[in-house]
Design a protein around this motif. Structure first.
Motif, PDB file in Angstrom:
ATOM      1  N   ALA A  11       1.009  -1.278  -0.166  1.00 43.01           N
ATOM      2  CA  ALA A  11      -0.082   0.172  -0.013  1.00 43.01           C
ATOM      3  C   ALA A  11       0.869   1.290   0.034  1.00 43.01           C
ATOM      4  N   ALA A  12       1.918   1.486   0.717  1.00 43.96           N
ATOM      5  CA  ALA A  12       2.907   2.373   0.911  1.00 43.96           C
ATOM      6  C   ALA A  12       3.505   2.742  -0.394  1.00 43.96           C
ATOM      7  N   ASN A  13       4.102   1.591  -0.914  1.00 42.57           N
ATOM      8  CA  ASN A  13       4.861   1.697  -2.226  1.00 42.57           C
ATOM      9  C   ASN A  13       3.995   2.170  -3.451  1.00 42.57           C
ATOM     10  N   LYS A  14       2.602   1.687  -3.238  1.00 49.36           N
ATOM     11  CA  LYS A  14       1.521   2.084  -4.356  1.00 49.36           C
ATOM     12  C   LYS A  14       1.363   3.676  -4.408  1.00 49.36           C
ATOM     13  N   ALA A  15       0.959   4.124  -2.956  1.00 49.51           N
ATOM     14  CA  ALA A  15       0.840   5.387  -2.830  1.00 49.51           C
ATOM     15  C   ALA A  15       2.039   6.367  -3.087  1.00 49.51           C
ATOM     16  N   ARG A  16       3.339   5.943  -2.916  1.00 50.88           N
ATOM     17  CA  ARG A  16       4.388   6.679  -3.183  1.00 50.88           C
ATOM     18  C   ARG A  16       4.712   6.869  -4.830  1.00 50.88           C
ATOM     19  N   GLU A  17       3.818   5.847  -5.460  1.00 53.05           N
ATOM     20  CA  GLU A  17       4.038   5.746  -6.970  1.00 53.05           C
ATOM     21  C   GLU A  17       2.888   6.561  -7.573  1.00 53.05           C
ATOM     22  N   GLY A  18       2.044   7.125  -6.568  1.00 57.71           N
ATOM     23  CA  GLY A  18       0.648   7.769  -7.023  1.00 57.71           C
ATOM     24  C   GLY A  18      -0.353   6.821  -7.620  1.00 57.71           C
ATOM     25  N   ARG A  19      -0.354   5.673  -7.322  1.00 57.18           N
ATOM     26  CA  ARG A  19      -1.364   4.547  -7.863  1.00 57.18           C
ATOM     27  C   ARG A  19      -2.234   4.357  -6.817  1.00 57.18           C
ATOM     28  N   ARG A  20      -3.236   5.570  -6.926  1.00 54.94           N
ATOM     29  CA  ARG A  20      -4.359   6.044  -5.997  1.00 54.94           C
ATOM     30  C   ARG A  20      -5.220   4.616  -5.666  1.00 54.94           C
ATOM     31  N   ALA A  21      -5.815   4.119  -6.722  1.00 56.64           N
ATOM     32  CA  ALA A  21      -6.734   2.902  -6.495  1.00 56.64           C
ATOM     33  C   ALA A  21      -6.220   1.740  -5.799  1.00 56.64           C
ATOM     34  N   ASP A  22      -4.921   1.437  -6.435  1.00 49.16           N
ATOM     35  CA  ASP A  22      -4.195  -0.009  -5.907  1.00 49.16           C
ATOM     36  C   ASP A  22      -3.779   0.294  -4.599  1.00 49.16           C
ATOM     37  N   ALA A  23      -3.375   1.672  -3.922  1.00 53.59           N
ATOM     38  CA  ALA A  23      -2.808   2.008  -2.670  1.00 53.59           C
ATOM     39  C   ALA A  23      -4.101   1.694  -1.714  1.00 53.59           C
ATOM     40  N   ARG A  24      -5.217   2.381  -2.217  1.00 54.72           N
ATOM     41  CA  ARG A  24      -6.510   2.009  -1.343  1.00 54.72           C
ATOM     42  C   ARG A  24      -6.926   0.941  -1.140  1.00 54.72           C
ATOM     43  N   ALA A  25      -6.727  -0.054  -2.431  1.00 54.78           N
ATOM     44  CA  ALA A  25      -7.118  -1.358  -2.397  1.00 54.78           C
ATOM     45  C   ALA A  25      -6.204  -2.131  -1.386  1.00 54.78           C
ATOM     46  N   ALA A  26      -5.300  -1.997  -1.340  1.00 54.88           N
ATOM     47  CA  ALA A  26      -3.949  -2.581  -0.487  1.00 54.88           C
ATOM     48  C   ALA A  26      -4.248  -2.393   0.958  1.00 54.88           C
ATOM     49  N   ILE A  27      -4.743  -1.166   1.347  1.00 53.74           N
ATOM     50  CA  ILE A  27      -4.924  -0.697   2.538  1.00 53.74           C
ATOM     51  C   ILE A  27      -6.367  -1.504   3.057  1.00 53.74           C
ATOM     52  N   GLU A  28      -7.334  -1.442   2.124  1.00 52.42           N
ATOM     53  CA  GLU A  28      -8.495  -2.256   2.520  1.00 52.42           C
ATOM     54  C   GLU A  28      -8.180  -3.733   2.841  1.00 52.42           C
ATOM     55  N   ARG A  29      -7.365  -4.412   1.898  1.00 52.54           N
ATOM     56  CA  ARG A  29      -6.909  -5.750   2.332  1.00 52.54           C
ATOM     57  C   ARG A  29      -6.252  -5.910   3.545  1.00 52.54           C
ATOM     58  N   ALA A  30      -5.304  -4.797   3.895  1.00 52.20           N
ATOM     59  CA  ALA A  30      -4.776  -4.863   5.334  1.00 52.20           C
ATOM     60  C   ALA A  30      -5.638  -4.773   6.392  1.00 52.20           C
ATOM     61  N   GLN A  31      -6.751  -3.733   6.111  1.00 57.74           N
ATOM     62  CA  GLN A  31      -7.583  -3.783   7.109  1.00 57.74           C
ATOM     63  C   GLN A  31      -8.251  -5.118   7.530  1.00 57.74           C
ATOM     64  N   ALA A  32      -8.734  -5.663   6.356  1.00 59.89           N
ATOM     65  CA  ALA A  32      -9.435  -7.024   6.566  1.00 59.89           C
ATOM     66  C   ALA A  32      -8.611  -8.145   7.436  1.00 59.89           C
ATOM     67  N   ILE A  33      -7.176  -8.139   7.056  1.00 58.71           N
ATOM     68  CA  ILE A  33      -6.176  -8.771   7.511  1.00 58.71           C
ATOM     69  C   ILE A  33      -6.226  -8.596   8.984  1.00 58.71           C
ATOM     70  N   GLY A  34      -5.831  -7.179   9.487  1.00 52.96           N
ATOM     71  CA  GLY A  34      -6.020  -6.768  10.817  1.00 52.96           C
ATOM     72  C   GLY A  34      -7.116  -7.233  11.558  1.00 52.96           C
TER      73      GLY A  34
END
Length: 178
Positions: free
Chosen positions: A63-86
């Motif tokens: 998620a952090a890497n995608k955000a730094r790359e400006g890949r908004r949708a991918d970063a948000r999707a990764a954060i949502e996956r991490a929230q589910a894992i958490g």
């Protein structure tokens, strides 16, 4: 050849190294390799807390890497996956020195929001978040990102206060942060 969890933990650290060097393409490849190994182990009903912790930590790195790359949708999707894992893990843990759990997911959600220039969202997530039980590194990074969010909103006093808090908790990290 070797413990797959130890290998994934090594990939986690390697991805952080590449990210720190702003070699996001290499970090992405390392993350993808780690997710390919840990994903099937974590998606079953019998996944252990250490497996979930590594899976979540790698997902946060993604998620952090995608955000730094400006890949908004991918970063948000990764954060949502991490929230589910958490949520599935249900507690903050420190397996393989990942500090993965619901609190670290929120810390990373602040980072992602700031990196995507969504200062208001970052500050909303940060509001009332208790990070006092996290390592000084995680706490320091959190307050650096809160300072960045305030700076994006031109709230200089609040940004300065957050920077001073970061410096008090993790002085070397704060002083060395670009």
């Amino acid at each position: 050849a070797g413990d797959p969890l130890a290998i994934v933990a090594g990939h986690f650290r390697m991805a952080h190294t590449f990210s720190g060097l702003q070699r996001y393409d290499q970090a992405d490849r390392v993350v993808e390799s780690a997710l390919a190994v840990i994903g099937p182990m974590a998606e079953g009903p019998d996944a252990t807390p250490p497996v979930l912790s590594l899976y979540g930590a790698i997902t946060l790195t993604d998620a952090a890497n995608k955000a730094r790359e400006g890949r908004r949708a991918d970063a948000r999707a990764a954060i949502e996956r991490a929230q589910a894992i958490g949520r599935r893990l249900g507690e903050d843990r420190n397996d393989f020195d990942t500090e993965f759990g619901p609190t670290n997911v929120k810390i990373h959600a602040v980072t992602v929001a700031v990196d995507l220039s969504d200062a208001g969202e970052a500050l909303d997530i940060a509001e009332g978040l208790d990070v006092s039980h996290m390592s000084p590194e995680r706490q320091g990074r959190f307050y650096l990102d809160v300072a960045r969010a305030h700076a994006q909103r031109e709230q200089i006093g609040d940004a300065t206060a957050a920077l001073l808090r970061a410096e008090a908790i993790a002085p070397e990290q704060t002083l060395g942060h670009p």
